[in-house]
Design an enzyme around this catalytic site. Structure first.
Site, PDB file in Angstrom:
ATOM      1  N   LYS A 108     -37.724  33.801 -65.448  1.00 47.50           N
ATOM      2  CA  LYS A 108     -36.934  34.853 -66.783  1.00 47.50           C
ATOM      3  C   LYS A 108     -36.766  33.960 -67.889  1.00 47.50           C
ATOM      4  O   LYS A 108     -37.851  33.884 -68.680  1.00 47.50           O
ATOM      5  CB  LYS A 108     -35.605  35.039 -65.910  1.00 47.50           C
ATOM      6  CG  LYS A 108     -35.812  35.545 -64.462  1.00 47.50           C
ATOM      7  CD  LYS A 108     -36.288  36.879 -64.072  1.00 47.50           C
ATOM      8  CE  LYS A 108     -36.576  36.990 -62.685  1.00 47.50           C
ATOM      9  NZ  LYS A 108     -35.944  37.061 -61.864  1.00 47.50           N
ATOM     10  N   ASP A 146     -27.509  29.176 -58.485  1.00 46.25           N
ATOM     11  CA  ASP A 146     -28.785  29.795 -59.326  1.00 46.25           C
ATOM     12  C   ASP A 146     -28.351  29.979 -60.494  1.00 46.25           C
ATOM     13  O   ASP A 146     -27.574  30.867 -60.954  1.00 46.25           O
ATOM     14  CB  ASP A 146     -28.995  31.029 -58.215  1.00 46.25           C
ATOM     15  CG  ASP A 146     -30.229  31.923 -58.865  1.00 46.25           C
ATOM     16  OD1 ASP A 146     -30.566  31.780 -60.149  1.00 46.25           O
ATOM     17  OD2 ASP A 146     -30.492  32.722 -58.164  1.00 46.25           O
ATOM     18  N   ARG A 177     -50.741  19.048 -53.968  1.00 41.06           N
ATOM     19  CA  ARG A 177     -49.755  19.647 -53.552  1.00 41.06           C
ATOM     20  C   ARG A 177     -48.459  18.809 -53.388  1.00 41.06           C
ATOM     21  O   ARG A 177     -47.314  19.158 -53.671  1.00 41.06           O
ATOM     22  CB  ARG A 177     -50.049  20.162 -51.945  1.00 41.06           C
ATOM     23  CG  ARG A 177     -48.641  20.564 -51.390  1.00 41.06           C
ATOM     24  CD  ARG A 177     -48.970  21.468 -50.015  1.00 41.06           C
ATOM     25  NE  ARG A 177     -50.191  21.148 -49.081  1.00 41.06           N
ATOM     26  CZ  ARG A 177     -50.436  20.251 -48.560  1.00 41.06           C
ATOM     27  NH1 ARG A 177     -49.350  19.225 -48.225  1.00 41.06           N
ATOM     28  NH2 ARG A 177     -51.493  19.999 -47.819  1.00 41.06           N
ATOM     29  N   TYR A 184     -29.012  37.916 -56.451  1.00 39.50           N
ATOM     30  CA  TYR A 184     -30.032  38.734 -56.445  1.00 39.50           C
ATOM     31  C   TYR A 184     -30.662  39.307 -55.329  1.00 39.50           C
ATOM     32  O   TYR A 184     -30.341  38.675 -54.184  1.00 39.50           O
ATOM     33  CB  TYR A 184     -31.066  37.506 -57.197  1.00 39.50           C
ATOM     34  CG  TYR A 184     -32.596  38.192 -57.116  1.00 39.50           C
ATOM     35  CD1 TYR A 184     -32.851  38.998 -58.063  1.00 39.50           C
ATOM     36  CD2 TYR A 184     -33.567  37.703 -56.359  1.00 39.50           C
ATOM     37  CE1 TYR A 184     -34.148  39.398 -58.191  1.00 39.50           C
ATOM     38  CE2 TYR A 184     -34.698  38.095 -56.437  1.00 39.50           C
ATOM     39  CZ  TYR A 184     -35.173  39.061 -57.274  1.00 39.50           C
ATOM     40  OH  TYR A 184     -36.346  39.530 -57.634  1.00 39.50           O
TER      41      TYR A 184
HETATM   42  C1  LIG Z   1     -35.619  36.829 -60.503  1.00 36.04           C
HETATM   43  C2  LIG Z   1     -34.483  35.913 -59.618  1.00 36.04           C
HETATM   44  C3  LIG Z   1     -35.147  35.437 -58.485  1.00 36.04           C
HETATM   45  C4  LIG Z   1     -36.159  35.396 -57.977  1.00 36.04           C
HETATM   46  O1  LIG Z   1     -37.261  34.768 -58.717  1.00 36.04           O
HETATM   47  P1  LIG Z   1     -38.468  35.182 -58.900  1.00 36.04           P
HETATM   48  O2  LIG Z   1     -39.169  34.288 -59.737  1.00 36.04           O
HETATM   49  O3  LIG Z   1     -38.841  36.461 -59.000  1.00 36.04           O
HETATM   50  O4  LIG Z   1     -39.164  34.670 -57.299  1.00 36.04           O
HETATM   51  C5  LIG Z   1     -33.765  34.599 -58.079  1.00 36.04           C
HETATM   52  N1  LIG Z   1     -32.595  34.606 -58.523  1.00 36.04           N
HETATM   53  C6  LIG Z   1     -32.193  35.357 -59.746  1.00 36.04           C
HETATM   54  C7  LIG Z   1     -30.822  35.314 -60.332  1.00 36.04           C
HETATM   55  C8  LIG Z   1     -33.251  36.083 -60.303  1.00 36.04           C
HETATM   56  O5  LIG Z   1     -32.751  36.861 -61.247  1.00 36.04           O
END
Ligand SMILES: *Cc1c(COP(=O)(O)O)cnc(C)c1O
Length: 386
Positions: free
Chosen positions: A200, A175, A51, A103
């Site tokens: 993504k 982000d 961890r 998001y």
């Molecule tokens: C999908 C997404 C998230 C969340 O990520 P997960 O891997 O699904 O937890 C956060 N920010 C953006 C811009 C996203 O497209």
């Protein structure tokens, strides 16, 4: 000393490339929870418990730090686990400014989880720098932005926002999921923290969930590492391995994603069925100048609305090659309906206020042959005619 200067090479060779013990060109999957110690307080190479730290995860963490040009990187079980770790930097009574289209899950974790512990949030149109300035009350300790933001692809001037935040003694968190460090590096523009849903584009094959954080300073790194270890939502070594493998091809994948998206956006722009089109790579579009200044290009996400003669439900049903699905950034083209899918967690009044309408369609343009993608979209638009 590295033997390269450019990001295409860093994607392939960056981080803790390979395995010093054997010469293997790939970092092995260290599938272990613990590490034998030679005596009290005497670890063999600093590893104690997975961890706290794991060599495969460490290779990925060094890689994202290098790609984002930060001091340290951290890998989590999902993008939201990464965002949650960053939000744990704040205390009860603090407030965070967020972009008006972020998001849905980012909004939800603030609105339904962190609010319970006294961390509040303020929504601002971060593309408008006067609105950003006005949002900074004394309680605000950070601003969390997406640029381009989800799902309307609104562009925020990251350098300008970071300057405002700094003047107010607040952190700038970006982000960077939609752009990836290949297209945009927020820390080089003045941001303090970059977060990713590596689920993504970084993962890129719709086969894993992961989150990454890169921080600018060792001081922030100590705090995030403490939270990562204390809260524990770490990325397992097997997924860290898959993500390192995926990142090696990020550059070639993104080049194709973007070339396809530019073609699709140009054709949608001239299409009589399209009422509104959102793509930050369109010359003369809103945000184009800022996007050109801070990113390599407009990326591969496109949102659009069909005119009233067309039904969105029929459009999604008529799609063949392009799958109706949540998520984005995989090699396959996906379409989604933000109002009922990715952004359903946002109350309708707020959605309507920012322009996430029932007619909005979001496309994640894949790396297939662009003519196949276009033929599918055209026939689905035709099938959606009322
Ligand atoms: C999908 C997404 C998230 C969340 O990520 P997960 O891997 O699904 O937890 C956060 N920010 C953006 C811009 C996203 O497209």
């Amino acid at each position: 000393m590295s033997h390269y200067k450019r990001i295409e090479s860093a994607l392939v060779h960056g981080g803790l490339y390979g395995d010093p013990h054997t010469g293997a060109v790939n970092t092995p999957i260290y599938q272990t929870s613990t590490y034998e110690q030679d005596g009290l307080g005497k670890t063999r190479a600093g590893w104690e418990y997975s961890r706290t730290g794991n060599p495969t995860r460490a290779a990925l963490e060094a890689l994202i730090a290098e790609l984002e040009q930060g001091s340290h990187g951290f890998a989590f079980a999902s993008g939201l686990a990464a965002i949650a770790a960053v939000l744990h930097l704040f205390q009860s009574g603090d407030s965070v400014v967020i972009s008006s289209n972020v998001y849905g899950g980012t909004f939800r974790i603030l609105d339904k989880v962190f609010k319970q512990y006294g961390l509040s949030h303020v929504i601002a149109d971060t593309a408008d720098l006067d609105a950003v300035e006005r949002a900074f009350t004394p309680d605000v300790k950070a601003i969390l932005i997406e640029s381009p933001a989800n799902p309307l692809l609104t562009v925020t001037d990251i350098a300008a926002v970071a300057q405002i935040a700094k003047r107010h003694g607040a952190l700038t968190i970006v982000d960077n999921t939609f752009m990836t460090p290949y297209l945009q590096r927020p820390l080089t523009l003045g941001a303090d923290i970059a977060v990713h849903s590596a689920t993504k584009y970084l993962g890129g094959h719709s086969d894993l969930l992961a989150g990454l954080v890169a921080v600018k300073t060792p001081e922030l790194a100590d705090r995030i590492h403490f939270i990562q270890n204390a809260v524990g939502a770490i990325l397992p070594p097997s997924d860290a391995f898959l993500l390192i493998r995926s990142i090696k091809t990020l550059g070639v994948r993104m080049d194709r994603h973007v070339a396809n998206a530019e073609t699709i956006a140009a054709r949608l722009q001239g299409h009589g069925a399209v009422a509104r089109l959102f793509y930050p790579g369109l010359p003369r579009g809103p945000g184009y100048a800022v996007q050109q200044k801070q990113a390599r290009n407009g990326g591969a996400m496109i949102s659009f609305e069909l005119t009233e003669t067309y039904g969105v439900g029929r459009f999604f049903e008529a799609l063949g090659l392009v799958a109706l699905a949540e998520s984005l950034g995989g090699v396959e083209s996906l379409a989604c309906h933000p109002a009922t899918m990715t952004h359903a967690a946002i109350p309708k009044e707020i959605r309507d206020g920012v322009g996430i309408t029932e007619n909005l369609i979001r496309l994640s343009v894949g790396i297939e042959n662009v003519e196949d993608i276009w033929e599918d979209l055209s026939q689905a638009i035709e099938g959606a005619r009322g």
